[in-house]
Design a protein around this motif. Sequence first.
Motif, PDB file in Angstrom:
ATOM      1  N   THR A  94       0.831  -1.196   0.000  1.00 18.08           N
ATOM      2  CA  THR A  94       0.000   0.000   0.000  1.00 18.08           C
ATOM      3  C   THR A  94       0.869   1.251   0.000  1.00 18.08           C
ATOM      4  O   THR A  94       2.088   1.189   0.183  1.00 18.08           O
ATOM      5  CB  THR A  94      -0.899   0.033   1.247  1.00 18.08           C
ATOM      6  OG1 THR A  94      -0.071   0.113   2.413  1.00 18.08           O
ATOM      7  CG2 THR A  94      -1.786  -1.210   1.323  1.00 18.08           C
ATOM      8  N   GLU A  96       0.908   3.484   2.285  1.00 20.68           N
ATOM      9  CA  GLU A  96       1.488   3.568   3.636  1.00 20.68           C
ATOM     10  C   GLU A  96       2.726   2.686   3.769  1.00 20.68           C
ATOM     11  O   GLU A  96       3.757   3.118   4.306  1.00 20.68           O
ATOM     12  CB  GLU A  96       0.430   3.150   4.655  1.00 20.68           C
ATOM     13  CG  GLU A  96       0.886   3.186   6.098  1.00 20.68           C
ATOM     14  CD  GLU A  96      -0.212   2.724   7.039  1.00 20.68           C
ATOM     15  OE1 GLU A  96      -0.044   1.671   7.674  1.00 20.68           O
ATOM     16  OE2 GLU A  96      -1.250   3.425   7.116  1.00 20.68           O
ATOM     17  N   ASN A 119       2.155   9.713   7.849  1.00 20.71           N
ATOM     18  CA  ASN A 119       0.988  10.571   7.659  1.00 20.71           C
ATOM     19  C   ASN A 119       1.391  12.027   7.456  1.00 20.71           C
ATOM     20  O   ASN A 119       0.767  12.753   6.676  1.00 20.71           O
ATOM     21  CB  ASN A 119       0.049  10.451   8.859  1.00 20.71           C
ATOM     22  CG  ASN A 119      -0.688   9.131   8.887  1.00 20.71           C
ATOM     23  OD1 ASN A 119      -0.917   8.513   7.842  1.00 20.71           O
ATOM     24  ND2 ASN A 119      -1.065   8.673  10.075  1.00 20.71           N
ATOM     25  N   LYS A 123       0.578  14.043   3.986  1.00 24.24           N
ATOM     26  CA  LYS A 123      -0.152  15.311   4.016  1.00 24.24           C
ATOM     27  C   LYS A 123       0.635  16.388   3.284  1.00 24.24           C
ATOM     28  O   LYS A 123       0.049  17.201   2.559  1.00 24.24           O
ATOM     29  CB  LYS A 123      -0.394  15.731   5.468  1.00 24.24           C
ATOM     30  CG  LYS A 123      -1.191  17.029   5.600  1.00 24.24           C
ATOM     31  CD  LYS A 123      -1.448  17.374   7.059  1.00 24.24           C
ATOM     32  CE  LYS A 123      -2.251  18.671   7.173  1.00 24.24           C
ATOM     33  NZ  LYS A 123      -2.533  19.022   8.595  1.00 24.24           N
ATOM     34  N   ASN A 126       0.067  16.263  -0.315  1.00 26.29           N
ATOM     35  CA  ASN A 126      -1.368  16.308  -0.646  1.00 26.29           C
ATOM     36  C   ASN A 126      -1.953  14.942  -0.990  1.00 26.29           C
ATOM     37  O   ASN A 126      -2.713  14.797  -1.947  1.00 26.29           O
ATOM     38  CB  ASN A 126      -1.621  17.296  -1.801  1.00 26.29           C
ATOM     39  CG  ASN A 126      -1.177  18.707  -1.467  1.00 26.29           C
ATOM     40  OD1 ASN A 126      -1.454  19.200  -0.372  1.00 26.29           O
ATOM     41  ND2 ASN A 126      -0.470  19.351  -2.380  1.00 26.29           N
ATOM     42  N   GLU A 128      -3.366  12.944   1.685  1.00 24.52           N
ATOM     43  CA  GLU A 128      -3.998  12.503   2.917  1.00 24.52           C
ATOM     44  C   GLU A 128      -5.042  11.433   2.612  1.00 24.52           C
ATOM     45  O   GLU A 128      -5.705  11.456   1.577  1.00 24.52           O
ATOM     46  CB  GLU A 128      -4.678  13.682   3.611  1.00 24.52           C
ATOM     47  CG  GLU A 128      -3.724  14.692   4.215  1.00 24.52           C
ATOM     48  CD  GLU A 128      -4.464  15.842   4.851  1.00 24.52           C
ATOM     49  OE1 GLU A 128      -4.699  15.792   6.067  1.00 24.52           O
ATOM     50  OE2 GLU A 128      -4.814  16.784   4.113  1.00 24.52           O
ATOM     51  N   ASN A 129      -5.190  10.489   3.538  1.00 24.61           N
ATOM     52  CA  ASN A 129      -6.210   9.432   3.446  1.00 24.61           C
ATOM     53  C   ASN A 129      -6.006   8.500   2.254  1.00 24.61           C
ATOM     54  O   ASN A 129      -6.957   7.870   1.787  1.00 24.61           O
ATOM     55  CB  ASN A 129      -7.619  10.047   3.383  1.00 24.61           C
ATOM     56  CG  ASN A 129      -7.893  10.973   4.558  1.00 24.61           C
ATOM     57  OD1 ASN A 129      -7.564  10.648   5.691  1.00 24.61           O
ATOM     58  ND2 ASN A 129      -8.471  12.133   4.278  1.00 24.61           N
ATOM     59  N   SER A 130      -4.758   8.434   1.748  1.00 29.03           N
ATOM     60  CA  SER A 130      -4.448   7.492   0.651  1.00 29.03           C
ATOM     61  C   SER A 130      -3.672   6.285   1.158  1.00 29.03           C
ATOM     62  O   SER A 130      -3.198   5.476   0.356  1.00 29.03           O
ATOM     63  CB  SER A 130      -3.633   8.208  -0.436  1.00 29.03           C
ATOM     64  OG  SER A 130      -4.367   9.265  -1.004  1.00 29.03           O
ATOM     65  N   ASN A 131      -3.549   6.151   2.470  1.00 28.48           N
ATOM     66  CA  ASN A 131      -2.691   5.126   3.069  1.00 28.48           C
ATOM     67  C   ASN A 131      -2.927   3.727   2.547  1.00 28.48           C
ATOM     68  O   ASN A 131      -1.977   2.979   2.287  1.00 28.48           O
ATOM     69  CB  ASN A 131      -2.861   5.116   4.597  1.00 28.48           C
ATOM     70  CG  ASN A 131      -2.443   6.412   5.244  1.00 28.48           C
ATOM     71  OD1 ASN A 131      -2.904   7.479   4.867  1.00 28.48           O
ATOM     72  ND2 ASN A 131      -1.576   6.328   6.257  1.00 28.48           N
ATOM     73  N   LYS A 132      -4.174   3.338   2.425  1.00 27.11           N
ATOM     74  CA  LYS A 132      -4.498   1.940   2.134  1.00 27.11           C
ATOM     75  C   LYS A 132      -4.672   1.648   0.651  1.00 27.11           C
ATOM     76  O   LYS A 132      -4.990   0.521   0.268  1.00 27.11           O
ATOM     77  CB  LYS A 132      -5.762   1.534   2.891  1.00 27.11           C
ATOM     78  CG  LYS A 132      -5.653   1.698   4.414  1.00 27.11           C
ATOM     79  CD  LYS A 132      -4.423   0.972   4.981  1.00 27.11           C
ATOM     80  CE  LYS A 132      -4.290   1.186   6.484  1.00 27.11           C
ATOM     81  NZ  LYS A 132      -3.054   0.542   7.027  1.00 27.11           N
ATOM     82  N   LYS A 133      -4.441   2.644  -0.181  1.00 24.12           N
ATOM     83  CA  LYS A 133      -4.528   2.422  -1.629  1.00 24.12           C
ATOM     84  C   LYS A 133      -3.256   1.757  -2.134  1.00 24.12           C
ATOM     85  O   LYS A 133      -2.179   1.901  -1.561  1.00 24.12           O
ATOM     86  CB  LYS A 133      -4.750   3.746  -2.365  1.00 24.12           C
ATOM     87  CG  LYS A 133      -6.117   4.359  -2.119  1.00 24.12           C
ATOM     88  CD  LYS A 133      -6.323   5.605  -2.959  1.00 24.12           C
ATOM     89  CE  LYS A 133      -7.724   6.167  -2.756  1.00 24.12           C
ATOM     90  NZ  LYS A 133      -7.963   7.382  -3.586  1.00 24.12           N
TER      91      LYS A 133
END
Length: 254
Positions: A94, A96, A119, A123, A126, A128-133
Amino acid sequence: MIVVNDIYKSFGDTEVLKGISTTFEVGKTSLIIGQSGAGKTVFLKSLLGLHTPEKGTIVYNGKVNTEMTIEDKREFRQELGMVFQGSALFDSQTVEENVMFPLKMFTKKPFAEMLERVNFVLKRVNLENSNKKFPAELSGGMQKRVAIARAIVMNPKYLFCDEPNSGLDPSTSILIDNLIKEITEEYQITTVINTHDMNSVMEIGDKIVFLKDGLKAWEGSSKEIFKTNNQDVVDFVYSSNLFKKVREAYLNEN
């Protein structure tokens, strides 16, 4: 700062680098340009420590490459970040996990502390919230931003980029250029970029080193390259009509 003193590098009977000397400053984006076969990749790999020049020295903030101990080299590897031409992300990991990889390799930080750092850099680019992709779920520009996040996660002193805009559309290339420039200045990194992208040269080239046949044929800033009379540089940089017009307009105004 990186100071390059008269380095030579050969492969067999072929001399690729022929006495290059230059300086790359902290907080500046320095670009290496030149025709294919000019020696750009060998030069970049020499700066990375992947090639050892037969003659000359490379000095990293006072540390001479030829005098480095094994411990010095290990420390140096932790101080550099690398953005590869094709991003070089692990497809099975991923976002992350990709960004955390250097932290796992070079540190013994607790997972929570590593995740906090991951994290933070995601951020900063730009994402953010892409960790699990996974990389396959991302666009080329997003993959490049993940690669940049991974390159800066260890808070490096040196950032090396090999064709960071390769395969990207013009607008995304500009975003990547600006991101690299901002990060370089914000964190006071010594950044060296190997590129064919003349937009990068004009927009973020605090220093430009032009190689030709293994020699440093010219160096200067993005402003100075507009005014140069070096015909090799003019022929290379201003080969397109667009850049010819830009140069003509600049010279007329100045």
